[in-house]
Write a protein that holds these residues in place. Structure first.
Motif, PDB file in Angstrom:
ATOM      1  N   MET A   1      -5.925  60.797   7.030  1.00 42.35           N
ATOM      2  CA  MET A   1      -5.732  60.479   5.651  1.00 42.35           C
ATOM      3  C   MET A   1      -4.506  60.950   5.050  1.00 42.35           C
ATOM      4  N   ALA A   2      -3.991  60.292   4.257  1.00 43.06           N
ATOM      5  CA  ALA A   2      -2.701  60.794   3.444  1.00 43.06           C
ATOM      6  C   ALA A   2      -3.306  60.790   1.953  1.00 43.06           C
ATOM      7  N   TYR A   4      -1.372  60.339  -1.622  1.00 42.00           N
ATOM      8  CA  TYR A   4      -0.336  59.725  -2.723  1.00 42.00           C
ATOM      9  C   TYR A   4      -0.651  59.824  -4.063  1.00 42.00           C
ATOM     10  N   VAL A  40      -0.603  52.376   1.149  1.00 43.32           N
ATOM     11  CA  VAL A  40      -1.573  53.170   1.307  1.00 43.32           C
ATOM     12  C   VAL A  40      -2.726  52.429   2.148  1.00 43.32           C
ATOM     13  N   ASP A  44      -6.780  56.530   2.551  1.00 45.50           N
ATOM     14  CA  ASP A  44      -6.028  57.375   1.907  1.00 45.50           C
ATOM     15  C   ASP A  44      -6.582  57.745   0.457  1.00 45.50           C
ATOM     16  N   GLY A  73      -7.561  52.463  -0.494  1.00 49.60           N
ATOM     17  CA  GLY A  73      -7.635  53.815  -0.920  1.00 49.60           C
ATOM     18  C   GLY A  73      -8.692  54.251  -1.799  1.00 49.60           C
TER      19      GLY A  73
END
Length: 232
Positions: A1-2, A4, A40, A44, A73
């Motif tokens: 997962m990221a 932002y 995305v 995320d 996300g």
């Protein structure tokens, strides 16, 4: 997962205050949607650092929430100075539940652990005019930021701060906000609020042991900014 972040979407799908009239904001809703979907993923997390909707009430902001909810996300929302729809957490959560808004939640006197980072934040404030009400608001926002940072407890993980207002801007300094950031050893702080020509005066880079980053939507060209999972 990221992870932002982006601030100042200034959506107005249910109100009559679109930002297209300002230079650089042309077709901004479509640009947000395209860039978001290209960046995305569903797994995320995106922190929205205030000034999310021009709606004057939850109902008037509903179309904006639905627009954000349909984007990929999980989204964590902070209050901005133009989020007039903001009310109690219980009322906002109930409204989202009633309207099927599933991917939006609030970063308000709380912290969220994502991929080893504690995401913390508050609206913040700048003591611009030296008025007594500014002093009270700054103190209140410093308390809210501390509550958010405290919510991480003694658990491991870097605390990353998200604010709507910059704690430092030009000759203005929110001493109380900076004091909280430093006491809790915050090393990264992301903030919005600043637009157009004002971005030239925005602090980016390290100051007082904290790395600051401006993430207002127009400054980011309406594309969510990646928050590295390590501050190094």
């Amino acid at each position: 997962m990221a992870i932002y972040t982006i601030g100042d979407l200034h959506l107005s799908l249910g109100a009559d205050k679109a930002m297209d009239i300002f230079p650089g904001w042309e077709n901004y809703v479509a640009r947000i949607e395209e860039n978001w979907k290209n960046t995305v993923r569903e797994e995320d997390t995106v922190v929205l650092a205030g000034d999310i909707s021009w709606g004057m009430s939850l109902q008037q902001a509903l179309r904006d929430f639905q627009f954000i909810d349909a984007l990929p996300g999980k989204k964590l929302l902070l209050k901005g100075n133009h989020d007039y729809w903001w009310t109690t957490r219980a009322k906002m959560e109930a409204f989202f539940e009633e309207n099927g808004i599933r991917s939006l939640s609030f970063l308000h006197n709380s912290a969220s652990l994502v991929e080893g980072l504690w995401l913390c934040g508050s609206r913040g404030w700048i003591f611009e005019n030296g008025q007594e009400h500014d002093r009270k608001i700054t103190a209140r926002e410093a308390t809210r930021l501390e509550l958010s940072l405290k919510a991480a407890g003694e658990e491991p993980g870097e605390r990353v701060a998200f604010l709507h207002y910059p704690p430092l801007y030009g000759n203005e300094t929110s001493v109380e906000i900076l004091d909280v950031l430093r006491r809790y050893e915050v090393r990264r702080c992301y903030y919005g609020h600043i637009h157009s020509a004002g971005c030239a005066w925005a602090l980016e880079g390290e100051q007082l042991g904290i790395t600051f980053k401006l993430i207002s939507a127009d400054y980011l060209r309406f594309c969510p900014h990646l928050v590295p999972l390590s501050g190094k």
